[in-house]
Design a protein around this motif. Structure first.
Motif, short mmCIF file in Angstrom:
data_model
loop_
_atom_site.label_atom_id
_atom_site.label_comp_id
_atom_site.label_asym_id
_atom_site.label_seq_id
_atom_site.Cartn_x
_atom_site.Cartn_y
_atom_site.Cartn_z
N ALA A 290 23.96 27.98 26.46
CA ALA A 290 23.82 26.86 27.39
C ALA A 290 25.14 26.19 27.74
N THR A 291 26.27 26.68 27.21
CA THR A 291 27.55 26.01 27.41
C THR A 291 28.25 26.47 28.68
N ASP A 292 29.13 25.59 29.20
CA ASP A 292 30.01 25.97 30.30
C ASP A 292 30.96 27.09 29.88
N GLN A 293 31.37 27.06 28.61
CA GLN A 293 32.30 28.10 28.16
C GLN A 293 31.69 29.48 28.29
N ARG A 294 30.43 29.61 27.95
CA ARG A 294 29.77 30.90 28.09
C ARG A 294 29.75 31.33 29.55
N GLN A 295 29.45 30.38 30.46
CA GLN A 295 29.46 30.71 31.88
C GLN A 295 30.85 31.13 32.34
N GLY A 296 31.87 30.42 31.85
CA GLY A 296 33.24 30.77 32.23
C GLY A 296 33.62 32.15 31.76
N MET A 297 33.24 32.51 30.54
CA MET A 297 33.66 33.80 30.00
C MET A 297 32.86 34.95 30.60
N ILE A 298 31.61 34.71 30.93
CA ILE A 298 30.84 35.74 31.64
C ILE A 298 31.46 35.98 33.02
N HIS A 299 31.85 34.89 33.69
CA HIS A 299 32.51 35.02 34.99
C HIS A 299 33.80 35.83 34.86
N ALA A 300 34.58 35.53 33.83
CA ALA A 300 35.83 36.27 33.62
C ALA A 300 35.55 37.75 33.34
N PHE A 301 34.53 38.03 32.57
CA PHE A 301 34.17 39.41 32.22
C PHE A 301 33.86 40.22 33.48
N PHE A 302 32.99 39.70 34.33
CA PHE A 302 32.60 40.44 35.53
C PHE A 302 33.72 40.44 36.58
N SER A 303 34.46 39.36 36.68
CA SER A 303 35.52 39.28 37.68
C SER A 303 36.65 40.25 37.36
N GLU A 304 36.96 40.40 36.08
CA GLU A 304 38.00 41.35 35.69
C GLU A 304 37.65 42.76 36.16
N ARG A 305 36.38 43.09 36.16
CA ARG A 305 35.94 44.42 36.58
C ARG A 305 35.82 44.53 38.09
N ALA A 306 35.63 43.41 38.76
CA ALA A 306 35.43 43.44 40.21
C ALA A 306 36.72 43.29 40.99
N VAL A 307 37.75 42.71 40.38
CA VAL A 307 38.90 42.27 41.16
C VAL A 307 39.65 43.42 41.82
N SER A 308 39.68 44.58 41.19
CA SER A 308 40.42 45.71 41.77
C SER A 308 39.54 46.63 42.61
N ASN A 309 38.26 46.30 42.71
CA ASN A 309 37.34 47.12 43.50
C ASN A 309 37.24 46.52 44.91
N LEU A 310 37.99 47.08 45.84
CA LEU A 310 38.04 46.56 47.19
C LEU A 310 37.32 47.49 48.14
N SER A 311 36.42 46.92 48.94
CA SER A 311 35.66 47.76 49.87
C SER A 311 36.57 48.45 50.87
N GLU A 312 37.69 47.81 51.22
CA GLU A 312 38.61 48.40 52.20
C GLU A 312 39.26 49.69 51.70
N LEU A 313 39.23 49.88 50.37
CA LEU A 313 39.86 51.08 49.79
C LEU A 313 38.84 52.09 49.28
N ALA A 314 37.56 51.85 49.55
CA ALA A 314 36.50 52.67 48.96
C ALA A 314 36.66 54.15 49.29
N SER A 315 37.13 54.46 50.49
CA SER A 315 37.25 55.87 50.89
C SER A 315 38.71 56.27 51.13
N VAL A 316 39.64 55.49 50.58
CA VAL A 316 41.07 55.75 50.80
C VAL A 316 41.68 56.38 49.56
N ALA A 317 42.26 57.54 49.71
CA ALA A 317 42.91 58.22 48.58
C ALA A 317 44.35 57.72 48.44
N PRO A 318 44.77 57.37 47.23
CA PRO A 318 46.17 56.96 47.03
C PRO A 318 47.10 58.15 47.13
N ARG A 319 48.36 57.88 47.37
CA ARG A 319 49.37 58.92 47.35
C ARG A 319 49.66 59.31 45.90
#
Length: 696
Positions: free
Chosen positions: A258-287
């Motif tokens: 029920a704490t804000d800390q738990r909400q903050g850490m869950i947000h950090a957990f999912f955001s860390e995994r989402a931050v590098s996943n960009l839709s603009e690069l979904a079909s773009v191969a890196p060099r």
């Protein structure tokens, strides 16, 4: 049975093999299937033992993250663990890969545990703002003792199999096919007449100094609640009967949920995994990148080169002369020595990296064949444009040209080349081989596969890569300038730098802004202030006392004197600072007033949130979570608050806006509410609503 858990018998042993790829997460379907498997085994008169084993990469990697935030569904994990442990059959867990969180709690519910040599176990729930909630805090101490259990649970670390065996968590470590090894173990136990061995029936651990341990863990966590509360749960294992201890664990777990800390850490957990996943690069191969060039071998350049080497890339580092080149090689060697001493490298690989993968030269011509080059020279536009002119001349077509600039206009740098579409910003944070943040700064003319290459390089280096648009300071340094300005204003108006640092360490930062400035070097901000001075708005309040410190050659830790005095390991406030501050207050006609720790924190955070909202509103950061990850991984923002924009959501966007409007009565130039902040407050929305919107 379901497809999630296969059931088969081998003589008197029933095998329950988890089949929830890739890591056998404990979804509701898996929990249900394990329950059914136990029922089936106990109903079979020929079965005397049960072996629980996992397919694929892991025994059980923990909870199913798809179920996070959803109402729990039966069977609940505590009930499953109790069901396994209470079985009249002898139960063996054969562990490989990782057994984390609920996965380890399932294994602890078995009567015997065997593991592969490469297996790792752990209870990482503290990283989500929680404690183990299915008996982990009650069973583990009965195997390891209280002190070791507290360390494992409060650190949330992965424990190697050999260490787990020494601690008593695992009974045996044996290489081979996990099912075959586990089956042999179960059959041998039956043949020897071994009895069931429920952990819950083992003696409670001996007590330790619980209050001292709680205080120590709370201090180490800089205010994070879950590790300290885990100490209280382990204390219950020593002081209460097992069933009562389970009830205490569950009560603490629910309170943390029920704490804000738990909400903050869950947000950090999912955001860390989402931050590098960009839709603009979904079909773009890196060099393809296998060979990297680095320009400049100072602290930053050497760190970047080290990070590239550790990622398996070959590196050509260019310095201005032989003396500088030798110093750069020595810095890299020192970084690699540190990795060797920490057990991150073998001696053989250490020697290969220095002797074969690294080349330190004084001629740009050596960069002819590199796939990507990163410039890390002095933060001056003329110096950097001169470097890029050289790179344009020698680098092969298709090579990515990157600058590590912290503030400068990358579009202007790119314009010095004949290939601006191949130029990008890769802003590392010092020390670059340690810090996880990488800002991938994208000018308008940069083509998508170059952007994809920046993110691929970040992933290979183990970085948290965040996309940023071009502006002065990008995401992180632009926000830092705003909250540091708020701190400077408070000093002019009556606070001391030391009060501000103390209030912000109480908030959860490892260091306050003035101690951070000393660590980075006061000359860095001094250079920025001088660069911005010609275009500064006359309404902007800028304290002169930091410049006076710098003019006296006091640059912080590297000179032994800055806001603090550094002498033989001791750190004390520099009394000269307040003399300069008080003189400036008198000169400006400022009557100083006091600031409470709470007001310091709220002003500092309001400045941070307001600037972050401007950055998101302008599209420099695409999503609020991008800002949060920059501040978490580059600027020491407390993870349990989730990031500045998650913190704002938890406070209430309207509450933060009201603070800013109050401060604007004193200074309506600095405290100009971000349009996005006003919009969200007016619409009754929050920043996280923007995270959930489709990417464009």
């Amino acid at each position: 049975m379901t497809d999630m858990v296969a059931y088969e018998t081998h003589g008197a042993v029933a095998v329950l093999r988890l089949q929830n790829p890739p890591v056998n997460a404990l979804s509701q379907a898996v929990r249900q299937a394990l329950m059914q498997g136990m029922d089936r085994a106990e109903a079979d008169p020929g079965v005397r033992a049960v072996l629980i084993v996992g397919d694929g990469r892991a025994f059980i990697a923990g909870a199913d993250i798809k179920e996070f935030g959803k109402p729990p569904r039966e069977p609940h994990l505590p009930d499953l663990c109790d069901r396994i442990e209470a079985s009249p059959l002898l139960v063996v867990a054969s562990m490989h890969g990782v057994s984390l969180g609920g996965g380890l709690e399932v294994a602890l519910s078995a009567h015997y545990r065997i593991a592969q040599p490469e297996a790792r176990i752990g209870l990482p729930e503290v990283h989500l703002g929680l404690i183990p909630g299915a008996g982990g805090t009650q069973r583990l101490p009965r195997l390891t003792g209280a002190k070791a259990a507290v360390e494992v649970i409060t650190s949330g670390r992965h424990v190697p199999a050999d260490e787990a065996a020494r601690l008593g968590i695992i009974d045996r470590v044996e290489a081979g096919d996990p099912q075959a090894v586990g089956l042999a173990c179960a059959q041998a136990l039956l043949a020897s007449g071994a009895a069931r061995r429920p952990v819950s029936e083992m003696p409670a651990p001996a007590p330790i100094d619980w209050d001292a341990t709680y205080a120590k863990v709370l201090k180490k966590g800089r205010g994070q609640l879950s590790p300290a509360q885990a100490v209280r749960a382990v204390q219950a294992s020593a002081e209460l009967p097992f069933a009562d201890g389970l009830a205490a664990e569950r009560r603490i777990f629910q309170e943390l949920m029920a704490t804000d800390q738990r909400q903050g850490m869950i947000h950090a957990f999912f955001s860390e995994r989402a931050v590098s996943n960009l839709s603009e690069l979904a079909s773009v191969a890196p060099r393809a990148v296998e060979a990297v060039g680095v320009i400049g071998g100072g602290t930053m350049g050497a760190g970047i080169a080290t990070s590239a080497l550790l990622a398996g890339l070959s590196v050509v580092l260019v310095e201005r002369g032989q003396t500088a080149a030798e110093a750069a090689r020595a810095r890299i060697a020192g970084n690699l020595d540190g990795a060797l001493n920490r057990g991150k490298l073998t001696q053989e690989r250490h020697d290969a990296l220095l002797g074969q993968a690294l080349e330190v030269v004084t001629d740009y011509a050596a960069l002819a064949d590199v796939d990507l080059v990163i410039e890390a020279v002095f933060e001056d536009m003329a110096v950097k444009t001169a470097v890029f002119a050289e790179l344009d001349a020698v680098c092969k077509p298709g090579a990515v040209l990157a600058t590590n600039t912290s503030y400068l206009d990358i579009g202007e740098i790119a314009a010095q080349t004949s290939r601006p579409s191949d130029v990008i910003g890769l802003h590392f944070f010092s020390p670059a081989h340690v810090m996880k943040l990488l800002e991938v700064v994208v000018p308008d003319q940069t083509v998508p596969d170059v952007v994809a290459t920046g993110f691929a390089l970040g992933k290979r280096m183990g970085k948290v890569a965040v996309r940023s648009g071009v502006c002065d300071g990008f995401i992180g340094n632009r926000i830092m300038r705003a909250y540091r300005t708020a701190a400077d204003h408070m000093v002019l108006d009556g606070a001391t730098p030391f009060e501000i640092d103390a209030a912000l360490t109480d908030f959860g930062f490892a260091m306050g802004p003035f101690a951070v400035s000393d660590l980075a070097g006061l000359d860095i901000a001094w250079a920025m202030r001088k660069r911005l001075a010609p275009t500064r708005d006359p309404r902007e309040r800028v304290g002169r006392y930091p410049d006076t410190l710098c003019e006296a050659g006091e640059f912080g830790r590297k000179t032994g004197k800055g806001f603090y005095l550094y002498d033989a390991g001791s750190v004390e406030p520099n009394p000269e600072v307040m003399e300069l501050v008080m003189a400036e207050r008198a000169e400006r006609g400022i009557t100083p007033r006091g600031f409470s720790p709470e007001e310091i924190q709220r002003r500092y955070m309001a400045a941070m949130v307001n600037e972050a909202a401007k950055i998101v509103g302008e599209g420099i950061a695409r999503r609020p979570l991008d800002v949060d990850m920059v501040l978490l991984f580059g600027y020491g923002f407390p993870r349990y608050h989730g990031g500045p924009l998650k913190w704002a959501d938890l406070q209430g966007v309207d509450t933060v806006l009201a603070d800013i409007e109050t401060y604007a009565r004193e200074d309506d130039f600095f405290w100009q509410p971000a349009p996005l902040l006003r919009q969200l407050a007016a619409e009754g929305r929050c920043f996280d609503d923007l995270n959930k919107a489709p990417q464009t």
